[in-house]
Write an enzyme that holds these catalytic residues in place. Structure first.
Site, PDB file in Angstrom:
ATOM      1  N   ASP A  15      21.743  -3.665  30.778  1.00 23.15           N
ATOM      2  CA  ASP A  15      22.727  -3.183  29.812  1.00 23.15           C
ATOM      3  C   ASP A  15      23.580  -4.347  29.305  1.00 23.15           C
ATOM      4  OD1 ASP A  15      24.519  -3.641  31.984  1.00 23.15           O
ATOM      5  OD2 ASP A  15      24.264  -1.589  32.674  1.00 23.15           O
ATOM      6  N   SER A  16      24.823  -4.080  28.951  1.00 19.49           N
ATOM      7  CA  SER A  16      25.670  -5.128  28.372  1.00 19.49           C
ATOM      8  C   SER A  16      25.965  -6.246  29.354  1.00 19.49           C
ATOM      9  CB  SER A  16      26.991  -4.530  27.890  1.00 19.49           C
ATOM     10  OG  SER A  16      27.683  -3.902  28.952  1.00 19.49           O
ATOM     11  N   ILE A  17      25.926  -5.964  30.654  1.00 18.90           N
ATOM     12  CA  ILE A  17      26.204  -7.015  31.635  1.00 18.90           C
ATOM     13  C   ILE A  17      25.057  -8.026  31.644  1.00 18.90           C
ATOM     14  CG2 ILE A  17      26.805  -7.488  34.033  1.00 18.90           C
ATOM     15  CD1 ILE A  17      27.847  -4.616  34.234  1.00 18.90           C
TER      16      ILE A  17
END
Length: 258
Positions: A15-17
């Site tokens: 995901d965004s991480i």
């Protein structure tokens, strides 16, 4: 123009991480440097995504087994989802815990089972758990939005997804990085100290990524030592090995299929 697959690849899926891993000091950037001229690092991080939405990307991201020879080989896949799956049930990003585990299992079995169209026995897999959540800090940011948003994550709820990653990893014999534990220990198990490692209570600073990177390299060394950067040759020779009178004869691939 197409690019020939001269090197194998590490694929970072999350995901965004994961997406933020290309930021200065991010774990993807550090991996790309460590594996320079040895393996390509491909970042497939999708901000806001959960495992349910990741499945159709998985199906497009990996080639069917009958086409493997024409494309770059993925020798290592990291799977780092869960921070969004762990949203509370009212959130559109929420994925029920049992379904989250099923999705992780599906990704692994798609690459490991011979009757799968994505079967790829040379692809090693590492899970990464969600990091700790600074519940109050993240909730404050949501409350400051226009319009204000309701708190969508809690410490205990996210921790259940962390445990689900570890349970699934153990069930499937997949090594994992416990990002939650590593960051929490680095913070001395004190919420305020997490500020050094988290930008907003959810995403990581370069110091946070440094911890995850080091943990990942340690897991690679233990679980897949043949893929550790210290154990891989550079695909093409060092500059001082090139014969300037006949570079084509000396600039040859030293690729090793590990």
């Amino acid at each position: 123009m197409s690019v020939a697959p001269t090197q194998d690849a590490i694929v970072l899926f999350g995901d965004s991480i994961t997406q933020g891993g290309w930021e200065a000091g991010g774990f993807a950037q550090k991996l790309a440097y460590s594996y320079g001229r040895k393996m390509d690092v491909i970042n497939r991080g999708f901000g806001g995504y959960n495992t349910e939405w990741a499945l159709p990307i998985f199906e497009k991201m990996f080639t069917k087994k009958e086409n493997h020879s024409a494309y770059q080989k993925c020798k290592l896949l990291t799977i780092w989802f869960g921070a969004n799956d762990a949203c509370l049930s009212f959130s559109r990003q929420h994925v029920p815990l049992a379904r989250y585990k099923e999705n992780l299992q599906w990704m692994v079995r798609s690459l490991r089972e011979q009757d799968s169209e994505y079967y790829s026995p040379s692809t090693r897999i590492i899970f990464i758990t969600p990091p700790p959540i600074q519940e109050d800090r993240w909730a404050g940011l949501l409350a400051d939005r226009d319009p204000p948003q309701e708190k969508d994550r809690t410490w205990e709820h996210t921790k259940a997804y962390v445990e689900a990653v570890k349970e699934t990893a153990n069930d499937l014999n997949v090594p994992y990085v416990d990002a939650w534990d590593a960051l929490w220990r680095a913070a001395g198990e004190q919420q305020p100290a997490l500020n050094m490692f988290m930008t907003d209570g959810l995403h990581l600073t370069k110091e946070g990524y440094e911890i995850v990177y080091n943990e990942l390299i340690d897991v690679i060394a233990r679980a897949y030592p043949e893929l550790h950067p210290d154990n891989l040759p550079q695909v093409f020779p060092a500059w001082d090995s090139v014969d300037p009178r006949d570079p084509r004869a000396t600039v040859v691939s030293h690729y090793v299929d590990v």
